[in-house]
Design a protein around this motif. Structure first.
Motif, PDB file in Angstrom:
ATOM      1  N   ASN A 162      -8.328  -3.470   4.596  1.00 33.31           N
ATOM      2  CA  ASN A 162      -9.728  -3.261   4.949  1.00 33.31           C
ATOM      3  C   ASN A 162     -10.208  -1.846   4.641  1.00 33.31           C
ATOM      4  O   ASN A 162     -11.380  -1.639   4.316  1.00 33.31           O
ATOM      5  CB  ASN A 162      -9.938  -3.556   6.439  1.00 33.31           C
ATOM      6  N   LEU A 163      -9.329  -0.885   4.740  1.00 30.50           N
ATOM      7  CA  LEU A 163      -9.701   0.495   4.412  1.00 30.50           C
ATOM      8  C   LEU A 163      -9.853   0.687   2.903  1.00 30.50           C
ATOM      9  O   LEU A 163     -10.677   1.484   2.450  1.00 30.50           O
ATOM     10  CB  LEU A 163      -8.660   1.475   4.961  1.00 30.50           C
ATOM     11  N   ILE A 164      -9.074  -0.060   2.127  1.00 32.10           N
ATOM     12  CA  ILE A 164      -9.195   0.037   0.664  1.00 32.10           C
ATOM     13  C   ILE A 164     -10.573  -0.423   0.216  1.00 32.10           C
ATOM     14  O   ILE A 164     -11.211   0.217  -0.628  1.00 32.10           O
ATOM     15  CB  ILE A 164      -8.090  -0.792  -0.030  1.00 32.10           C
ATOM     16  N   VAL A 165     -11.052  -1.527   0.792  1.00 26.87           N
ATOM     17  CA  VAL A 165     -12.373  -2.038   0.411  1.00 26.87           C
ATOM     18  C   VAL A 165     -13.484  -1.424   1.264  1.00 26.87           C
ATOM     19  O   VAL A 165     -14.633  -1.801   1.173  1.00 26.87           O
ATOM     20  CB  VAL A 165     -12.414  -3.581   0.510  1.00 26.87           C
ATOM     21  N   ARG A 166     -13.128  -0.504   2.100  1.00 32.95           N
ATOM     22  CA  ARG A 166     -14.061   0.274   2.928  1.00 32.95           C
ATOM     23  C   ARG A 166     -14.862  -0.586   3.888  1.00 32.95           C
ATOM     24  O   ARG A 166     -16.056  -0.398   4.049  1.00 32.95           O
ATOM     25  CB  ARG A 166     -14.993   1.120   2.061  1.00 32.95           C
ATOM     26  N   PHE A 167     -14.192  -1.549   4.518  1.00 29.93           N
ATOM     27  CA  PHE A 167     -14.833  -2.244   5.620  1.00 29.93           C
ATOM     28  C   PHE A 167     -14.963  -1.298   6.814  1.00 29.93           C
ATOM     29  O   PHE A 167     -15.845  -1.450   7.648  1.00 29.93           O
ATOM     30  CB  PHE A 167     -14.023  -3.480   6.033  1.00 29.93           C
ATOM     31  N   TRP A 168     -14.037  -0.361   6.915  1.00 26.04           N
ATOM     32  CA  TRP A 168     -14.105   0.728   7.873  1.00 26.04           C
ATOM     33  C   TRP A 168     -13.814   2.026   7.136  1.00 26.04           C
ATOM     34  O   TRP A 168     -13.316   2.009   6.006  1.00 26.04           O
ATOM     35  CB  TRP A 168     -13.069   0.556   8.992  1.00 26.04           C
ATOM     36  N   ASP A 169     -14.097   3.135   7.779  1.00 23.21           N
ATOM     37  CA  ASP A 169     -13.766   4.452   7.237  1.00 23.21           C
ATOM     38  C   ASP A 169     -12.674   5.101   8.074  1.00 23.21           C
ATOM     39  O   ASP A 169     -12.627   4.934   9.304  1.00 23.21           O
ATOM     40  CB  ASP A 169     -14.999   5.368   7.221  1.00 23.21           C
ATOM     41  N   VAL A 170     -11.821   5.849   7.399  1.00 22.56           N
ATOM     42  CA  VAL A 170     -10.716   6.528   8.091  1.00 22.56           C
ATOM     43  C   VAL A 170     -11.261   7.692   8.921  1.00 22.56           C
ATOM     44  O   VAL A 170     -12.285   8.286   8.589  1.00 22.56           O
ATOM     45  CB  VAL A 170      -9.666   7.044   7.086  1.00 22.56           C
ATOM     46  N   GLN A 171     -10.555   8.000  10.018  1.00 17.86           N
ATOM     47  CA  GLN A 171     -10.921   9.175  10.809  1.00 17.86           C
ATOM     48  C   GLN A 171     -10.334  10.448  10.208  1.00 17.86           C
ATOM     49  O   GLN A 171     -10.945  11.512  10.252  1.00 17.86           O
ATOM     50  CB  GLN A 171     -10.435   9.023  12.257  1.00 17.86           C
ATOM     51  N   GLN A 172      -9.140  10.313   9.632  1.00 16.93           N
ATOM     52  CA  GLN A 172      -8.477  11.462   8.998  1.00 16.93           C
ATOM     53  C   GLN A 172      -7.832  10.996   7.698  1.00 16.93           C
ATOM     54  O   GLN A 172      -7.442   9.842   7.558  1.00 16.93           O
ATOM     55  CB  GLN A 172      -7.396  12.053   9.917  1.00 16.93           C
ATOM     56  N   GLY A 173      -7.702  11.928   6.762  1.00 16.28           N
ATOM     57  CA  GLY A 173      -7.067  11.616   5.493  1.00 16.28           C
ATOM     58  C   GLY A 173      -8.048  11.054   4.477  1.00 16.28           C
ATOM     59  O   GLY A 173      -9.270  11.056   4.681  1.00 16.28           O
ATOM     60  N   GLU A 174      -7.499  10.532   3.378  1.00 14.82           N
ATOM     61  CA  GLU A 174      -8.324  10.022   2.288  1.00 14.82           C
ATOM     62  C   GLU A 174      -7.755   8.715   1.749  1.00 14.82           C
ATOM     63  O   GLU A 174      -6.537   8.531   1.697  1.00 14.82           O
ATOM     64  CB  GLU A 174      -8.372  11.025   1.130  1.00 14.82           C
ATOM     65  N   VAL A 175      -8.655   7.819   1.345  1.00 13.13           N
ATOM     66  CA  VAL A 175      -8.293   6.629   0.586  1.00 13.13           C
ATOM     67  C   VAL A 175      -8.933   6.785  -0.782  1.00 13.13           C
ATOM     68  O   VAL A 175     -10.151   6.936  -0.896  1.00 13.13           O
ATOM     69  CB  VAL A 175      -8.798   5.345   1.264  1.00 13.13           C
ATOM     70  N   LEU A 176      -8.093   6.787  -1.825  1.00 15.29           N
ATOM     71  CA  LEU A 176      -8.592   7.005  -3.179  1.00 15.29           C
ATOM     72  C   LEU A 176      -8.332   5.788  -4.050  1.00 15.29           C
ATOM     73  O   LEU A 176      -7.256   5.181  -3.989  1.00 15.29           O
ATOM     74  CB  LEU A 176      -7.942   8.237  -3.819  1.00 15.29           C
ATOM     75  N   VAL A 177      -9.336   5.420  -4.838  1.00 12.33           N
ATOM     76  CA  VAL A 177      -9.196   4.367  -5.849  1.00 12.33           C
ATOM     77  C   VAL A 177      -9.560   4.992  -7.186  1.00 12.33           C
ATOM     78  O   VAL A 177     -10.656   5.535  -7.343  1.00 12.33           O
ATOM     79  CB  VAL A 177     -10.112   3.168  -5.552  1.00 12.33           C
ATOM     80  N   GLY A 178      -8.611   4.948  -8.134  1.00 13.77           N
ATOM     81  CA  GLY A 178      -8.849   5.591  -9.423  1.00 13.77           C
ATOM     82  C   GLY A 178      -9.056   7.089  -9.283  1.00 13.77           C
ATOM     83  O   GLY A 178      -9.793   7.695 -10.071  1.00 13.77           O
ATOM     84  N   GLY A 179      -8.439   7.685  -8.263  1.00 16.45           N
ATOM     85  CA  GLY A 179      -8.563   9.129  -8.046  1.00 16.45           C
ATOM     86  C   GLY A 179      -9.835   9.550  -7.340  1.00 16.45           C
ATOM     87  O   GLY A 179     -10.056  10.739  -7.125  1.00 16.45           O
ATOM     88  N   VAL A 180     -10.697   8.593  -6.953  1.00 17.29           N
ATOM     89  CA  VAL A 180     -11.975   8.904  -6.305  1.00 17.29           C
ATOM     90  C   VAL A 180     -11.912   8.473  -4.840  1.00 17.29           C
ATOM     91  O   VAL A 180     -11.516   7.344  -4.534  1.00 17.29           O
ATOM     92  CB  VAL A 180     -13.146   8.194  -7.011  1.00 17.29           C
ATOM     93  N   ASN A 181     -12.301   9.378  -3.947  1.00 21.70           N
ATOM     94  CA  ASN A 181     -12.369   9.056  -2.527  1.00 21.70           C
ATOM     95  C   ASN A 181     -13.410   7.951  -2.316  1.00 21.70           C
ATOM     96  O   ASN A 181     -14.554   8.071  -2.755  1.00 21.70           O
ATOM     97  CB  ASN A 181     -12.771  10.303  -1.730  1.00 21.70           C
ATOM     98  N   VAL A 182     -13.017   6.878  -1.639  1.00 17.73           N
ATOM     99  CA  VAL A 182     -13.935   5.746  -1.472  1.00 17.73           C
ATOM    100  C   VAL A 182     -15.190   6.147  -0.693  1.00 17.73           C
ATOM    101  O   VAL A 182     -16.236   5.515  -0.814  1.00 17.73           O
ATOM    102  CB  VAL A 182     -13.241   4.560  -0.772  1.00 17.73           C
ATOM    103  N   LYS A 183     -15.130   7.222   0.093  1.00 18.56           N
ATOM    104  CA  LYS A 183     -16.297   7.685   0.833  1.00 18.56           C
ATOM    105  C   LYS A 183     -17.362   8.277  -0.087  1.00 18.56           C
ATOM    106  O   LYS A 183     -18.513   8.437   0.325  1.00 18.56           O
ATOM    107  CB  LYS A 183     -15.894   8.732   1.871  1.00 18.56           C
TER     108      LYS A 183
END
Length: 581
Positions: free
Chosen positions: A377-398
């Motif tokens: 769910n965090l990969i597809v950004r159903f929610w956002d992380v409180q700390q850290g980063e989720v990156l797809v293709g080197g880009v932060n999903v936020k």
């Protein structure tokens, strides 16, 4: 009243110009609606003077007919400018809010808000759609009619006009009393509508569990209590309006009686022509009628305002990609950097870091509730992380909009949801502009073409909401066909074969093989033997990444993975013993 009109014009947006034009037309309509009264006065005067002739019938008849035709034309213009506006406005708003829904954090839909959303969209907007334009019409028409009517009376007899002006002012003051009650009661009424919607949704969604555990009586008692509360609030809503409404209606009843009495008195004493007196006695009933309608209309308008308040609150829910940009990715590796995530105050993931190379298979394994689905769910950004980063293709999903992120993702859930539509359209959900041939090709790859063609209407077969008319395996294959059609570079599988029979499992495994070719694949696995050949396996335990590696590496390491593996292998050999039967 006028604050409601201003709000509705603001709500109308690009349609406001047409509505304002309708008000202008309504003004002239208010003038011509009095033509029959003027004609009546002239006829009575002619009769009393014994000067009426046959030619007068043609003259007055022509004036009357012309007035009616002009009024019909004006009314048609008014309806053309305003009547369809409510439907267009609410259709636009439903599409806009639907677009915002997909950008809401998923937590919003899991915090008891489903009843509120359903109530706002299905009740509040529908109420505004059906009554908004007609309410504005009646408000404008009432004030225009009273202004034009009093102006006419000033010309005819200023004494009677002063009485009508005084009655109208008293009516406006009494109307404020109705508005105070409506302003207080309307939000309560709408809140209760939300409660009953939530109760019905809960009951219908859980009906299979309620029946299975023989709790229909208890649960029926809960929904019965909600219905009774809704009944009581509705009765209370009406009762609160009785005293101010009586005062309001009394103003006009007294005004009519006073006007008729005064006009008659003046006529008998020779200061008012008898023809004018008769015309006034007839006209005064017509004069106050539009204003009297505002009493009942006030409650409707306040309910609409309460509904618009709730709708605007819904529109103001913070969207998850407010600051996102449309970014085109050129690679599709996935990386978690020191990710920590919690639902409200409960920690789910704790300082997790890993990387999934492009076009590789990564399996997430662990006990139920360990955090596997949360990672997806965090990969597809159903929610956002409180700390850290989720990156797809080197880009932060936020940094991305939901659309620019999700166009690269396809998910196949364990619990498949199909829409109340044809099988064709359910598959095309993955690519709305797909040709029929593309849909068929995707269905063949998903191993569902044969059973679809066996249905009476083939791809045009309607499935019930949720897909209840199909088996679990059939629904699963349709969802895979949907994902194949989308042809996204990143695939997330939430154990697609966990709850299907062996025959369907074989078909689904073949469909998945067609789906994931040359893709970046994240698979949540409960049956560990299905992911033995994954490029890497991530072992999640109580929200932490405790092991990672290939199947053979993890077996050699021992620890949580080997323990899970041994339990799964033991479970595969489980059977009911003769002694237990």
């Amino acid at each position: 009243m006028f604050s409601f009109i201003r709000r509705m014009l603001k709500f109308a947006g690009e349609y406001a110009g047409g509505i304002r034009g309708a008000f202008v037309v309504s003004f002239f309509d208010g003038i011509f609606v009095n033509v029959p009264i003027v004609v009546l006065l002239l006829v009575i005067m002619k009769i009393l003077d014994s000067s009426i002739e046959a030619a007068d019938a043609w003259i007055f008849g022509s004036i009357l007919l012309a007035g009616i035709i002009i009024q019909c034309i004006l009314r048609r213009l008014y309806l053309g400018l305003s009547s369809s506006a409510g439907y267009k406005i609410c259709a636009r708003e439903r599409m806009n809010i639907g677009d915002r829904f997909k950008r809401f954090p998923m937590g919003y839909f899991t915090e008891g808000n489903i009843g509120r959303v359903s109530s706002v969209i299905a009740i509040d907007l529908t109420f505004t759609e059906e009554y908004g334009m007609t309410s504005m019409d009646k408000v404008v028409n009432a004030y225009i009619s009273i202004i034009i009517g009093c102006a006419m009376l000033l010309v005819i007899d200023f004494r009677v006009a002063l009485i009508s002006i005084a009655v109208s002012m008293a009516g406006i003051i009494a109307l404020n009393g109705i508005q105070k009650v409506a302003k207080k009661q309307a939000p309560i009424r709408q809140k209760q509508q939300e409660a009953v919607t939530s109760a019905v949704l809960e009951y219908t969604k859980g009906i299979s569990v309620i029946k299975a555990f023989n709790m229909a009586g208890d649960k029926a008692e809960n929904i019965k209590r909600t219905f009774e509360e809704t009944r009581d609030r509705s009765i209370e809503f009406e009762e609160k309006f009785v005293p101010p409404s009586i005062r309001y209606d009394t103003c006009f009843s007294v005004g009519i009686a006073l006007t008729v009495f005064t006009a008659t008195y003046f006529s008998f004493h020779g200061s008012l022509d008898i023809a004018v007196m008769i015309m006034l006695a007839i006209f005064i009933f017509r004069l106050y009628k539009p204003m009297q309608a505002l009493g009942a209309l006030t409650g409707i308008m306040r309910v609409m305002e309460a509904g618009l308040d709730r709708y605007e609150a819904l529109k103001n829910v913070a969207i998850i990609d407010e600051d996102g940009k449309d970014i085109t990715l050129d690679r599709f590796d996935i990386e978690f950097k020191n990710v920590t995530f919690a639902y409200e105050k409960q920690d789910i993931l704790k300082d997790i870091s890993f990387k999934t190379p492009e076009r590789s298979v990564t399996a997430l394994v662990g006990a139920s509730g360990s955090g596997k689905t949360t990672i997806a769910n965090l990969i597809v950004r159903f929610w956002d992380v409180q700390q850290g980063e989720v990156l797809v293709g080197g880009v932060n999903v936020k940094e991305m909009t939901c659309d620019s992120l999700l166009k690269n993702m396809a998910m196949v859930f364990q619990n498949v949801y199909l829409f109340n539509d044809t099988i064709l359209n359910n598959i095309k959900f993955g690519k709305p502009d797909a040709a029929y041939e593309e849909v068929v090709e995707a269905a063949k790859k998903a191993r569902c073409h044969d059973f679809i063609m066996a249905l009476e209407n083939g791809y045009e077969t309607f499935v019930s909401e949720g897909g209840s008319t199909l088996s679990g395996g059939e629904k699963q294959r349709i969802s895979i066909a949907r994902a194949i059609l989308k042809n996204a570079p990143v695939i997330l599988l939430d154990e697609a074969t966990a709850s299907v029979d062996p025959d369907n499992e074989k078909h689904i495994q073949e469909a998945i093989s067609a789906l994931v070719k040359d893709k970046t694949l994240i698979v949540i696995a409960h049956r560990l033997y299905t992911v033995r050949n994954a490029d890497q396996i991530l072992v999640i335990d109580e929200g932490q990444l405790v092991q990672k590696g290939s199947h053979n590496e993890l077996i050699r390491q021992g620890g949580v993975y080997r323990e899970l593996w041994n339990k799964r292998m033991s479970a595969r050999g489980w059977k009911i013993s003769a002694d237990a039967v």
